[in-house]
Design an enzyme around this catalytic site. Structure first.
Site, PDB file in Angstrom:
ATOM      1  N   SER A 182       0.836  -1.193   0.000  1.00  0.00           N
ATOM      2  CA  SER A 182       0.000   0.000   0.000  1.00  0.00           C
ATOM      3  C   SER A 182       0.880   1.256   0.000  1.00  0.00           C
ATOM      4  CB  SER A 182      -0.970  -0.049   1.189  1.00  0.00           C
ATOM      5  OG  SER A 182      -1.985   0.909   1.048  1.00  0.00           O
ATOM      6  N   LYS A 186       4.477   2.155  -2.173  1.00  0.00           N
ATOM      7  CA  LYS A 186       4.989   3.370  -2.796  1.00  0.00           C
ATOM      8  C   LYS A 186       6.390   3.657  -2.260  1.00  0.00           C
ATOM      9  CE  LYS A 186       0.375   5.400  -2.018  1.00  0.00           C
ATOM     10  NZ  LYS A 186      -0.468   4.748  -3.004  1.00  0.00           N
ATOM     11  N   TRP A 273      -9.606   0.237  -5.538  1.00  0.00           N
ATOM     12  CA  TRP A 273      -9.075   1.558  -5.189  1.00  0.00           C
ATOM     13  C   TRP A 273      -7.638   1.722  -5.706  1.00  0.00           C
ATOM     14  CZ3 TRP A 273     -11.507   5.728  -4.317  1.00  0.00           C
ATOM     15  CH2 TRP A 273     -10.969   6.798  -3.581  1.00  0.00           C
ATOM     16  N   HIS A 325      -7.277  -5.832  -0.704  1.00  0.00           N
ATOM     17  CA  HIS A 325      -6.088  -5.059  -0.347  1.00  0.00           C
ATOM     18  C   HIS A 325      -5.418  -5.687   0.879  1.00  0.00           C
ATOM     19  CE1 HIS A 325      -3.785  -1.348  -0.724  1.00  0.00           C
ATOM     20  NE2 HIS A 325      -3.928  -1.113   0.565  1.00  0.00           N
TER      21      HIS A 325
END
Length: 343
Positions: A182, A186, A273, A325
């Site tokens: 998540s 990044k 998402w 997720h």
């Protein structure tokens, strides 16, 4: 795949130019590297995982031009090894070993060591720039519009863990991969972009402003992410909210800039998402940069990936699993399979 025709491409740029563009416009410039990194052993469990591993609780002390900073790290390493072992540096959401995002015993069984850093031990996940590393780098809690946000600070710490890992004789320093999920996916991609010592940077469900293209993203957008999490990025990034089509870059630049080492992007079917389609297409778009450097980039069929597929042949790897997720044991199995194929 029509979106690929609309993208700016980094192929005519040097890696240094790509890195400077992304730091100046999205993530912000990080603090400089420390003068020294020294590890203190706070605790040790030699019979961890029923005697399979030794678990050490460490504190890394860094000396820096901007001030000293220390933070805790967990280190688990197999007890039975005939040669230096490969290693994961895992930027995690919790300070637990094992953890639901880190199946430590399975990693040990696979022959990997793992160094774990809890991201909030570096700085809080909010707009407070007065605590942790942020408070040392920004003593008045303020930053310029091109200085990094929290993602940059977490990446800085992950690189310090890499500094320490390079001193361990039981670790193969050329076989260390950084992994995050998540927002920490990044962070793993940014860490990999800035530190060429890694073997692979692994992004798990990193989505918007991570692995996923921002253009035509039907999940999270720059406007949405910057409204809620502006402190993750540099302040200049705000100007791209609802202006994705005019950006001089997109997230495939981040994947491309992980050259010269490998990069792995993972998606989950139910993680709308994070826009799995755009995570996949970002790998497709980044491939030509690797190919121009003489490496096989992303080896894939001319279509969108289906659930359960993995593409492990190139220097850019990808899989899409069922579910939502999450950083699952299935994800870790794919990562281990890929690394064992290429280490």
């Amino acid at each position: 795949m029509e979106i690929l025709k609309k993208l700016p491409m980094p192929d005519g740029m040097t890696k240094a130019e790509i890195v400077d563009l992304l730091l100046h416009e999205e993530y912000g410039y990080l603090p400089e590297a420390p003068q020294s990194v020294v590890a203190e052993v706070v605790g040790e469990e030699k019979n961890f995982c029923a005697g399979k591993a030794t678990l050490r609780h460490l504190k890394l002390h860094t000396k820096n031009s901007f001030g000293d900073f220390s933070f805790p790290v967990f280190y688990a390493c197999p007890n039975e090894k005939n040669e230096p072992v490969p290693c994961f540096i895992h930027i995690n959401f919790r300070n637990l070993v094992p953890d639901r995002y880190q199946p430590t015993e399975e990693l040990i069984d696979a022959g990997f060591a793992v160094l774990t850093v809890f991201y909030k031990d570096i700085s809080s996940d909010d707009g407070d720039f007065t605590n942790g590393l942020a408070g040392v780098v920004y003593p008045n809690g303020k930053r310029t519009d091109t200085q990094c946000g929290k993602i940059g600070l977490w990446a800085w710490a992950a690189m310090r863990v890499m500094d320490y890992a390079q001193t361990l004789p039981e670790i193969d320093g050329g076989k260390i991969s950084v992994v995050g999920h998540s927002r920490l996916g990044k962070t793993a991609l940014l860490t990999g972009m800035l530190d060429e010592r890694f073997f692979c940077a692994i992004s798990n469900d990193s989505g918007c402003s991570g692995a996923a293209l921002s253009r035509e993203n039907d999940g999270e957008t720059i406007a949405k992410i910057y409204e809620v999490f502006p402190f993750w990025f540099c302040e200049r990034y705000a100007k791209y909210a609802n202006q994705e089509d005019g950006m001089p870059f997109d997230q495939h630049y981040l994947i491309a800039a992980n050259y010269p080492h490998r990069v792995y992007v993972a998606s989950a079917e139910g993680d709308a998402w994070a826009c799995p389609k755009n995570e996949y297409l970002s790998c497709v778009a980044a491939s030509s940069f690797y190919e121009k450097q003489g490496k096989p980039g992303f080896v894939h069929p001319p279509r969108i990936a289906e659930v359960g597929e993995c593409f492990h042949e190139g220097w850019i790897a990808y899989h899409k699993r069922a579910g939502t997720h999450y950083l699952s044991r299935d994800d870790w199995k794919f990562y281990i399979d890929y690394l064992n194929q290429h280490l």
